[in-house]
Design an enzyme around this catalytic site. Structure first.
Site, PDB file in Angstrom:
ATOM      1  N   LYS A  13       0.812  -1.215   0.000  1.00  0.00           N
ATOM      2  CA  LYS A  13       0.000   0.000   0.000  1.00  0.00           C
ATOM      3  C   LYS A  13       0.851   1.273   0.000  1.00  0.00           C
ATOM      4  O   LYS A  13       0.567   2.214  -0.744  1.00  0.00           O
ATOM      5  CB  LYS A  13      -0.894  -0.040   1.245  1.00  0.00           C
ATOM      6  CG  LYS A  13      -2.009   0.938   1.289  1.00  0.00           C
ATOM      7  CD  LYS A  13      -3.044   0.502   2.333  1.00  0.00           C
ATOM      8  CE  LYS A  13      -2.445   0.188   3.699  1.00  0.00           C
ATOM      9  NZ  LYS A  13      -1.974   1.368   4.435  1.00  0.00           N
ATOM     10  N   ARG A  89      -8.346   4.221  10.148  1.00  0.00           N
ATOM     11  CA  ARG A  89      -8.154   2.803  10.400  1.00  0.00           C
ATOM     12  C   ARG A  89      -9.393   2.169  11.019  1.00  0.00           C
ATOM     13  O   ARG A  89      -9.496   0.945  11.094  1.00  0.00           O
ATOM     14  CB  ARG A  89      -7.009   2.651  11.414  1.00  0.00           C
ATOM     15  CG  ARG A  89      -5.843   1.865  10.926  1.00  0.00           C
ATOM     16  CD  ARG A  89      -4.805   1.796  12.039  1.00  0.00           C
ATOM     17  NE  ARG A  89      -3.564   2.420  11.624  1.00  0.00           N
ATOM     18  CZ  ARG A  89      -2.656   1.807  10.875  1.00  0.00           C
ATOM     19  NH1 ARG A  89      -2.824   0.568  10.479  1.00  0.00           N
ATOM     20  NH2 ARG A  89      -1.553   2.427  10.551  1.00  0.00           N
ATOM     21  N   ARG A 123      10.000 -12.612   3.573  1.00  0.00           N
ATOM     22  CA  ARG A 123      10.895 -11.448   3.624  1.00  0.00           C
ATOM     23  C   ARG A 123      12.111 -11.731   4.514  1.00  0.00           C
ATOM     24  O   ARG A 123      12.011 -12.382   5.556  1.00  0.00           O
ATOM     25  CB  ARG A 123      10.152 -10.225   4.182  1.00  0.00           C
ATOM     26  CG  ARG A 123       9.037  -9.778   3.271  1.00  0.00           C
ATOM     27  CD  ARG A 123       8.829  -8.317   3.317  1.00  0.00           C
ATOM     28  NE  ARG A 123       8.480  -7.801   4.629  1.00  0.00           N
ATOM     29  CZ  ARG A 123       8.194  -6.525   4.840  1.00  0.00           C
ATOM     30  NH1 ARG A 123       8.220  -5.668   3.843  1.00  0.00           N
ATOM     31  NH2 ARG A 123       7.876  -6.123   6.040  1.00  0.00           N
ATOM     32  N   ARG A 155      12.816 -10.866  10.240  1.00  0.00           N
ATOM     33  CA  ARG A 155      12.482  -9.960  11.343  1.00  0.00           C
ATOM     34  C   ARG A 155      11.312 -10.549  12.127  1.00  0.00           C
ATOM     35  O   ARG A 155      10.475 -11.252  11.572  1.00  0.00           O
ATOM     36  CB  ARG A 155      12.085  -8.584  10.814  1.00  0.00           C
ATOM     37  CG  ARG A 155      13.160  -7.913   9.977  1.00  0.00           C
ATOM     38  CD  ARG A 155      12.728  -6.528   9.571  1.00  0.00           C
ATOM     39  NE  ARG A 155      11.370  -6.528   9.032  1.00  0.00           N
ATOM     40  CZ  ARG A 155      10.670  -5.429   8.773  1.00  0.00           C
ATOM     41  NH1 ARG A 155      11.203  -4.253   9.017  1.00  0.00           N
ATOM     42  NH2 ARG A 155       9.467  -5.503   8.267  1.00  0.00           N
ATOM     43  N   ARG A 166      -1.830  -9.353  13.008  1.00  0.00           N
ATOM     44  CA  ARG A 166      -2.079  -8.072  12.328  1.00  0.00           C
ATOM     45  C   ARG A 166      -3.246  -8.196  11.355  1.00  0.00           C
ATOM     46  O   ARG A 166      -4.034  -7.269  11.194  1.00  0.00           O
ATOM     47  CB  ARG A 166      -0.816  -7.608  11.596  1.00  0.00           C
ATOM     48  CG  ARG A 166       0.245  -7.072  12.545  1.00  0.00           C
ATOM     49  CD  ARG A 166       1.546  -6.836  11.828  1.00  0.00           C
ATOM     50  NE  ARG A 166       1.455  -5.757  10.840  1.00  0.00           N
ATOM     51  CZ  ARG A 166       2.302  -5.593   9.819  1.00  0.00           C
ATOM     52  NH1 ARG A 166       3.298  -6.450   9.648  1.00  0.00           N
ATOM     53  NH2 ARG A 166       2.153  -4.590   8.991  1.00  0.00           N
TER      54      ARG A 166
END
Ligand SMILES: [Zn+2]
Length: 209
Positions: A13, A89, A123, A155, A166
């Protein structure tokens, strides 16, 4: 053209907002950057938000965030429009935003949880130079940074459990915004599982119609 980009984490995004901002020549306003900018400029409320909340790792309350958004949108660079990324949000934030401005387009970048989880868990970050690699930008040799030969690690934010959490928060808090803006006739859905340039093309089609 006043635009909101919404979408779950891992849909690129921010990247899309950045590119759209260049294309339309209107500012890309992400909440984190807005907080930092206003605090750096010495804006009284911006400084308060930093010292009391985000600077200490605390969530900035809605009533302060909305005032900061209002001050940011009043700046000269927003007179031809802006792209909001990361705000609103929640439904209460969207209602507060409707009190201070008129939104023209809301674009939802859609992606299935499976695709997001696959993309984010793949990632890796270089422990030295912090460069990030992933499905779209793989390193030449697995586990080794192209730039500095540093070791690539996952990470904590990119661990499956954290991503699932999330995504749940997104479903619960932010997803209801899509029906809120559909009722206002402002929502367009864009397929976020396509390559990044195609997603941008679809967004541009939406805002140029
Ligand atoms: Zn590196």
């Amino acid at each position: 053209m006043n635009i909101i980009l919404i979408g779950p984490p891992g849909t690129g995004k921010g990247t899309q907002a950045e590119r759209l901002s260049k294309k339309l020549n209107i500012p890309h306003i992400s909440t984190g950057e807005m907080f930092r900018q206003l605090a750096t400029e010495g804006n009284a409320l911006g400084v308060e938000a930093r010292d009391k909340y985000w600077g200490k790792g605390n969530l900035v309350p809605d009533n302060i965030t909305i005032k900061l958004v209002e001050e940011r949108l009043a700046k000269a660079d927003c007179k031809n429009g802006y792209i909001l990324d990361g705000f609103p949000r929640t439904i209460p934030q969207a209602k507060a935003l409707d009190q201070i401005t008129t939104i023209d387009e809301v674009i939802e970048i859609q992606s299935s949880n499976d695709v997001i989880i696959k993309r984010l868990t793949s990632r890796r970050q270089c422990i030295n130079c912090k460069k990030i690699y992933g499905i779209d930008v793989p390193p030449t040799y697995e586990g080794i940074c192209d730039k500095c030969n540093g070791k690539l690690i996952q990470r904590d934010d990119d661990k499956e459990e954290v991503i699932k959490e999330r995504l749940e928060v997104y479903q619960k808090q932010t997803k209801p915004l899509t029906s809120y803006y559909t009722k206002q006739g402002k929502l367009t859905e864009v397929n976020g599982e396509q390559p990044i340039p195609h997603i941008l093309e679809d967004i541009i089609k939406t805002v140029s119609k």
